[in-house]
Design a protein around this motif. Sequence first.
Motif, PDB file in Angstrom:
ATOM      1  N   GLY A   1       0.822  -1.215   0.000  1.00 20.03           N
ATOM      2  CA  GLY A   1       0.000   0.000   0.000  1.00 20.03           C
ATOM      3  C   GLY A   1       0.847   1.252   0.000  1.00 20.03           C
ATOM      4  N   GLU A   2       0.807   2.004   1.080  1.00 20.37           N
ATOM      5  CA  GLU A   2       1.486   3.306   1.141  1.00 20.37           C
ATOM      6  C   GLU A   2       2.994   3.192   1.349  1.00 20.37           C
ATOM      7  OE1 GLU A   2      -0.554   6.819   2.298  1.00 20.37           O
ATOM      8  OE2 GLU A   2      -1.135   5.919   0.389  1.00 20.37           O
ATOM      9  N   GLU A   3       3.446   1.985   1.652  1.00 25.14           N
ATOM     10  CA  GLU A   3       4.846   1.809   2.023  1.00 25.14           C
ATOM     11  C   GLU A   3       5.495   0.740   1.162  1.00 25.14           C
ATOM     12  OE1 GLU A   3       5.668   2.622   6.617  1.00 25.14           O
ATOM     13  OE2 GLU A   3       5.897   0.519   6.049  1.00 25.14           O
ATOM     14  N   ALA A   4       6.793   0.920   0.921  1.00 17.72           N
ATOM     15  CA  ALA A   4       7.526  -0.114   0.198  1.00 17.72           C
ATOM     16  C   ALA A   4       8.868  -0.344   0.877  1.00 17.72           C
ATOM     17  CB  ALA A   4       7.740   0.303  -1.255  1.00 17.72           C
ATOM     18  N   VAL A   5       9.383  -1.545   0.704  1.00 16.08           N
ATOM     19  CA  VAL A   5      10.744  -1.826   1.140  1.00 16.08           C
ATOM     20  C   VAL A   5      11.579  -1.934  -0.135  1.00 16.08           C
ATOM     21  CG1 VAL A   5      12.271  -3.429   2.334  1.00 16.08           C
ATOM     22  CG2 VAL A   5       9.934  -3.053   3.174  1.00 16.08           C
TER      23      VAL A   5
ATOM     24  N   ALA B   1      11.109   9.872   2.257  1.00 16.37           N
ATOM     25  CA  ALA B   1      11.743   9.211   1.110  1.00 16.37           C
ATOM     26  C   ALA B   1      10.634   8.657   0.230  1.00 16.37           C
ATOM     27  CB  ALA B   1      12.660   8.099   1.591  1.00 16.37           C
ATOM     28  N   GLN B   2      10.654   9.029  -1.045  1.00 16.01           N
ATOM     29  CA  GLN B   2       9.551   8.704  -1.943  1.00 16.01           C
ATOM     30  C   GLN B   2      10.010   7.771  -3.049  1.00 16.01           C
ATOM     31  OE1 GLN B   2       6.289   9.567  -1.814  1.00 16.01           O
ATOM     32  NE2 GLN B   2       6.000   8.337  -3.659  1.00 16.01           N
ATOM     33  N   LEU B   3       9.296   6.670  -3.191  1.00 15.87           N
ATOM     34  CA  LEU B   3       9.548   5.775  -4.311  1.00 15.87           C
ATOM     35  C   LEU B   3       8.967   6.405  -5.574  1.00 15.87           C
ATOM     36  CD1 LEU B   3      10.437   2.871  -5.292  1.00 15.87           C
ATOM     37  CD2 LEU B   3       8.030   2.231  -4.981  1.00 15.87           C
ATOM     38  N   LEU B   4       9.736   6.457  -6.635  1.00 16.95           N
ATOM     39  CA  LEU B   4       9.225   7.023  -7.888  1.00 16.95           C
ATOM     40  C   LEU B   4       9.754   6.269  -9.094  1.00 16.95           C
ATOM     41  CD1 LEU B   4      11.911   8.622  -8.811  1.00 16.95           C
ATOM     42  CD2 LEU B   4      10.958  10.542  -7.584  1.00 16.95           C
ATOM     43  N   VAL B   5       9.186   6.602 -10.229  1.00 20.73           N
ATOM     44  CA  VAL B   5       9.570   5.958 -11.482  1.00 20.73           C
ATOM     45  C   VAL B   5      10.671   6.782 -12.154  1.00 20.73           C
ATOM     46  CG1 VAL B   5       8.775   5.396 -13.806  1.00 20.73           C
ATOM     47  CG2 VAL B   5       7.347   4.863 -11.839  1.00 20.73           C
ATOM     48  N   LEU B   6      11.715   6.119 -12.599  1.00 15.99           N
ATOM     49  CA  LEU B   6      12.785   6.773 -13.349  1.00 15.99           C
ATOM     50  C   LEU B   6      12.380   6.833 -14.818  1.00 15.99           C
ATOM     51  CD1 LEU B   6      16.231   5.325 -12.162  1.00 15.99           C
ATOM     52  CD2 LEU B   6      15.461   7.696 -12.026  1.00 15.99           C
ATOM     53  N   GLU B   7      12.173   8.032 -15.323  1.00 17.80           N
ATOM     54  CA  GLU B   7      11.784   8.185 -16.732  1.00 17.80           C
ATOM     55  C   GLU B   7      12.996   8.425 -17.604  1.00 17.80           C
ATOM     56  OE1 GLU B   7       7.389  10.115 -16.918  1.00 17.80           O
ATOM     57  OE2 GLU B   7       9.049  11.488 -16.661  1.00 17.80           O
TER      58      GLU B   7
ATOM     59  N   ALA C   1      15.745  -0.034   2.686  1.00 15.15           N
ATOM     60  CA  ALA C   1      15.069   1.091   3.327  1.00 15.15           C
ATOM     61  C   ALA C   1      13.561   0.979   3.150  1.00 15.15           C
ATOM     62  CB  ALA C   1      15.575   2.405   2.740  1.00 15.15           C
ATOM     63  N   LYS C   2      12.852   1.530   4.124  1.00 19.67           N
ATOM     64  CA  LYS C   2      11.403   1.660   4.039  1.00 19.67           C
ATOM     65  C   LYS C   2      11.108   3.040   3.473  1.00 19.67           C
ATOM     66  CE  LYS C   2       9.250  -0.877   7.553  1.00 19.67           C
ATOM     67  NZ  LYS C   2       8.957  -0.929   8.973  1.00 19.67           N
ATOM     68  N   VAL C   3      10.256   3.122   2.462  1.00 14.01           N
ATOM     69  CA  VAL C   3       9.977   4.418   1.824  1.00 14.01           C
ATOM     70  C   VAL C   3       8.485   4.568   1.559  1.00 14.01           C
ATOM     71  CG1 VAL C   3      12.265   4.530   0.740  1.00 14.01           C
ATOM     72  CG2 VAL C   3      10.352   3.481  -0.505  1.00 14.01           C
ATOM     73  N   ARG C   4       8.077   5.807   1.213  1.00 13.98           N
ATOM     74  CA  ARG C   4       6.687   6.071   0.857  1.00 13.98           C
ATOM     75  C   ARG C   4       6.421   5.595  -0.563  1.00 13.98           C
ATOM     76  NH1 ARG C   4       3.901   9.630   4.443  1.00 13.98           N
ATOM     77  NH2 ARG C   4       2.194   9.490   2.953  1.00 13.98           N
ATOM     78  N   ASP C   5       5.232   5.066  -0.782  1.00 13.08           N
ATOM     79  CA  ASP C   5       4.877   4.513  -2.086  1.00 13.08           C
ATOM     80  C   ASP C   5       3.515   5.052  -2.519  1.00 13.08           C
ATOM     81  OD1 ASP C   5       4.444   3.055  -4.342  1.00 13.08           O
ATOM     82  OD2 ASP C   5       4.596   1.083  -3.391  1.00 13.08           O
ATOM     83  N   ARG C   6       3.483   5.757  -3.644  1.00 15.26           N
ATOM     84  CA  ARG C   6       2.210   6.268  -4.167  1.00 15.26           C
ATOM     85  C   ARG C   6       1.713   5.440  -5.347  1.00 15.26           C
ATOM     86  NH1 ARG C   6       0.558  11.366  -1.837  1.00 15.26           N
ATOM     87  NH2 ARG C   6       1.377  11.001   0.228  1.00 15.26           N
ATOM     88  N   GLY C   7       2.321   4.295  -5.531  1.00 16.01           N
ATOM     89  CA  GLY C   7       1.816   3.385  -6.556  1.00 16.01           C
ATOM     90  C   GLY C   7       2.264   3.691  -7.970  1.00 16.01           C
ATOM     91  N   ALA C   8       3.325   4.491  -8.113  1.00 17.16           N
ATOM     92  CA  ALA C   8       3.833   4.769  -9.456  1.00 17.16           C
ATOM     93  C   ALA C   8       4.380   3.479 -10.061  1.00 17.16           C
ATOM     94  CB  ALA C   8       4.939   5.824  -9.384  1.00 17.16           C
TER      95      ALA C   8
END
Length: 373
Positions: free
Chosen positions: A267-271, A366-372, A280-287
Amino acid sequence: MTASVISAGPIPGTGRAAQGAIELRQVSKHYGDVVAVDELDLTVQPGEFVTLLGPSGSGKTTTMMMVAGFEEHTGGAILIDGKPVDTLPPRDRNLGVVFQNYALFPHMSALENVEFALRMRKVPRAERRQRAEEALDRVGLGKMGGRKPRQLSGGQQQRVALARALVFNPAALLLDEPMAALDKRLREQMQEEIKTLQKGLGISVLFVTHDQDEAMAMSDRIVVMRDGKIVQSGPPEEVYNHPMTDWVASFLGDTNLIPCTIVERNGEEAVVDLGGLGMAKVRDRGANGENYAVSIRPEHLKFRTRVSAGNGCAATLVSSTNLGATVRHRLTAGGHDLQLRELSSDSVAGIRPDEELWVGWDADKAQLLVLES
Ligand code: ADP
Ligand code: MG
């Protein structure tokens, strides 16, 4: 501090109900092969301040011109307060418009420029003068109505343009880079004044800028545009702290981008596995994409005594630069170059290059994101 010269308050005698909703449904603009705006979905609620933020050429002005009615869209529909306006000429859309070059008539006085907007709307002569004077008063130029634009400073001309946009009590304001020609100090003052005015009138605003600080300072919601499309939208702090892609993260300011692989998403979190920097544990917005990274803003990276639990790692200081209010430290950690920014007043004196340190960050920063790119 500079006192605001623009007075806020309800428009006298209008008793206006909440209005000024702007809605774009799948709106496109093609110039031959050029897709300037690509199936844009966008709404501005009554009283909301929405900013289109994007680099030059991303389609911001084209979007504004279509809403204002100066350009026809080639697809989709535009609605104002629920009514399609596709066939309405600009003056019947009830929108106040200020563009980058204020386009004041040079041969008319400030007052006549403001009155002109009422003349176009067939307001009786007797009423025009008084309303124009009130509008100039509202923007702090009550005593300068007789001056021609060339006798006014850039900031004053900008205020005349604003008075002209407000004088007919429009449903909403469209402002396209209205402060671009002003110097930094004046720009910041105008930002605050426009914000105060907007709140006082409760009017909705669609604002355009390529300046991320200006967007952060003014908006209820930022809509980030790239190549005619919306890439992310949300409240300023949300877009800044939780960018969905590396492009959005970098466009909104400095950031540390650390490539990673996902171990687990809940959900909101990712490892994630940050390679040399560990797990690390980071925030995940589902990107979703092919390649991922974690974004940590330089001001969210902190010196720590020693990281035993939580997110962090050993780091080596490369250089420190005092920028006045803040100090920028460059570090290497786990094979990555990192930037850490702290307030000068919080900065610990005496750390030396090549010294081994510990740095850490809060998981929600810390935000998980997509590398474009
Ligand atoms: P922005 O305001 O974000 O800088 P614009 O809306 O002005 O961007 O432009 C978006 C894209 O549309 C750009 O690629 C620009 O070159 C193109 N464009 C704008 N106006 C025209 C036009 N009249 N004819 C052809 N292309 C245009
Ligand atoms: Mg533009």
